[in-house]
Design an enzyme around this catalytic site. Sequence first.
Site, short mmCIF file in Angstrom:
data_model
loop_
_atom_site.label_atom_id
_atom_site.label_comp_id
_atom_site.label_asym_id
_atom_site.label_seq_id
_atom_site.Cartn_x
_atom_site.Cartn_y
_atom_site.Cartn_z
N TYR A 13 0.80 -1.22 0.00
CA TYR A 13 0.00 0.00 0.00
C TYR A 13 0.84 1.28 0.00
CZ TYR A 13 -3.12 -3.68 1.49
OH TYR A 13 -3.81 -4.85 1.56
N ASP A 15 2.78 2.70 -2.34
CA ASP A 15 2.68 3.54 -3.54
C ASP A 15 1.39 4.34 -3.54
OD1 ASP A 15 5.00 2.14 -5.17
OD2 ASP A 15 3.73 0.55 -4.37
N TYR A 196 6.89 -5.42 7.43
CA TYR A 196 6.99 -6.35 6.31
C TYR A 196 7.03 -7.79 6.84
CZ TYR A 196 8.07 -2.30 3.40
OH TYR A 196 8.01 -1.09 2.74
N GLN A 247 -6.65 6.99 5.82
CA GLN A 247 -5.38 7.63 6.20
C GLN A 247 -5.53 8.57 7.39
OE1 GLN A 247 -4.04 9.11 2.34
NE2 GLN A 247 -2.60 7.41 2.20
N ARG A 263 6.68 0.92 8.45
CA ARG A 263 7.44 0.37 7.35
C ARG A 263 7.32 1.27 6.13
NH1 ARG A 263 3.35 -4.55 5.37
NH2 ARG A 263 2.30 -3.33 3.76
N GLY A 264 8.27 1.12 5.20
CA GLY A 264 8.17 1.81 3.92
C GLY A 264 8.28 3.31 4.04
N GLU A 265 7.53 4.02 3.21
CA GLU A 265 7.65 5.48 3.14
C GLU A 265 6.48 6.21 3.78
OE1 GLU A 265 7.91 8.91 -0.34
OE2 GLU A 265 8.99 7.03 -0.61
N SER A 267 3.89 5.33 5.90
CA SER A 267 3.66 5.21 7.34
C SER A 267 4.84 5.75 8.14
CB SER A 267 3.36 3.76 7.73
OG SER A 267 4.45 2.91 7.45
#
Length: 371
Positions: A13, A15, A196, A247, A263-265, A267
Site C-alpha cells: 500500500y 505507492d 513487512y 489515512q 514500514r516503507g515510506e 507510514s
Amino acid sequence: MRADIFCRVVDNYGDIGVCWRLARRLAQVPGWRPRLWVDDLRAFARIQPGLDPEQARQQCLGIDIVHWTPAPPADLTPGDVVIEAFACDPPDAFLAAMRQAHPVWINLEYLSAEAWIESCHGLPSQRPDGLVKHFYFPGFTPATGGLLREPGLSAERDALQASPEQQESVLRALGVPPDALSRRRDGARLVSLFCYPDAPVDALASALAADPRPTVLLAPEGVAPSLEAACAAPGRPTLVRLPFVSQPDFDRLLWCADLNFVRGEDSFVRAAWAARPLVWQIYPQHDQVHLDKLEAWLARYPATEGARALIRAWNQPDSPQALGPALATALEPEAWQAWARAARDWDAAQADRPDLAENLAAFCAELAKKR
C-alpha cells in the site's frame, strides 16, 4: 493547474498511500486540481472507504479517480502537470497526447536521506521526442522537496495527544476492545505495529514481555500472522487486530500510540509527524543496500544510541537475538524520555520547512512559465 498523478501499485500500500496523500494535499493548494490514475483500485479501497474498485472513473473526496488500464479513456487529455510516482511511465496513448500538449512532467522519486539526492533534485532529463522529465526528490533538507504535511496537522495532533478522553474515543472507534483500553488506562504501553513479512515479530513479542511495563500491541489484520502464537503465552503483549482504516484514522492511531513500528515510506513519514518514538523498517533491497539508506536517515535522526541500535536490530531479521537487549536499553526510563524528546525535536525541525506539495507546486509553476 490541472495535474495528472499516475500510481502503479507495486507492493502493498505504500505507492497508493503516498499518491493519495499527494493528491489530497495538492487539492488544498489554491488553483490546483489533481486527477489520480491508479492501476489497482482494490488496494486503494483498503485505505479509502467508499472507493468503488469496479468503477473506471469516479470522484472521491472531490478528486477525480481513473482506473489506469492498458487502454486509457481517449477523452482524458493531459493537464498542465503530469506526475509519475516512482518512475511509472504514463501509458503510450497518454504519452502521445503529452507530445502535443507539452505539460510539466515530474518523476516523483522515493524518499531518501542520502546526501546525493540534493545534487539530483530538480534535474531535467531531455527525451528524444521533445518532452522533458524533471526528477523530484522528497527529503529532509531544504535542498530537497520536503515531506508531505497538511496545514493544521500539528494543532490537531497536539489537541488529541493532550486529551486522554479523546484518545480513548478514537481507539474505541478504531476497534480497540474495552479490556485493552482498560489495560492502557492502568499504565500499559500502547505500541502500533505495521511491518513487512520478514520483521522479527516473535523476538519483539518476547522482548516486550520482558519489559516491566505491560504492552497493548495493535496490528492490522493480515500483518505478521505469527503474532497470535507469539502473544499467546502469559505475560506476553495483549494483541489487538485492527482493520485497515482511512489515512486520517491511521494518523490518529499513530498519535495515540506511545511507540510506532512502521514500514516503507508513507507510514514512516506519518509516524514522524506523530512526534512519538518510532522504529522504521526500511523497504528491503538486494545486496543490503537499504541498510545504507537506513544509516543515512539515522545520521539525521536525533535519537539516543539505544534507539538507533533498536532500529538497526529491527532491520536485521536474520539476527533476531539482538532485538531483545536493544529494546530493553531503549525502554529504560531515562533513555525512553530522551527518545521521546528527540521525536518531538525531529517533528518540530521538519515542520518548520515548507511541505512537499507547497514546494512541488512552486517548482511546477516556475517550469510552466518557461514552456
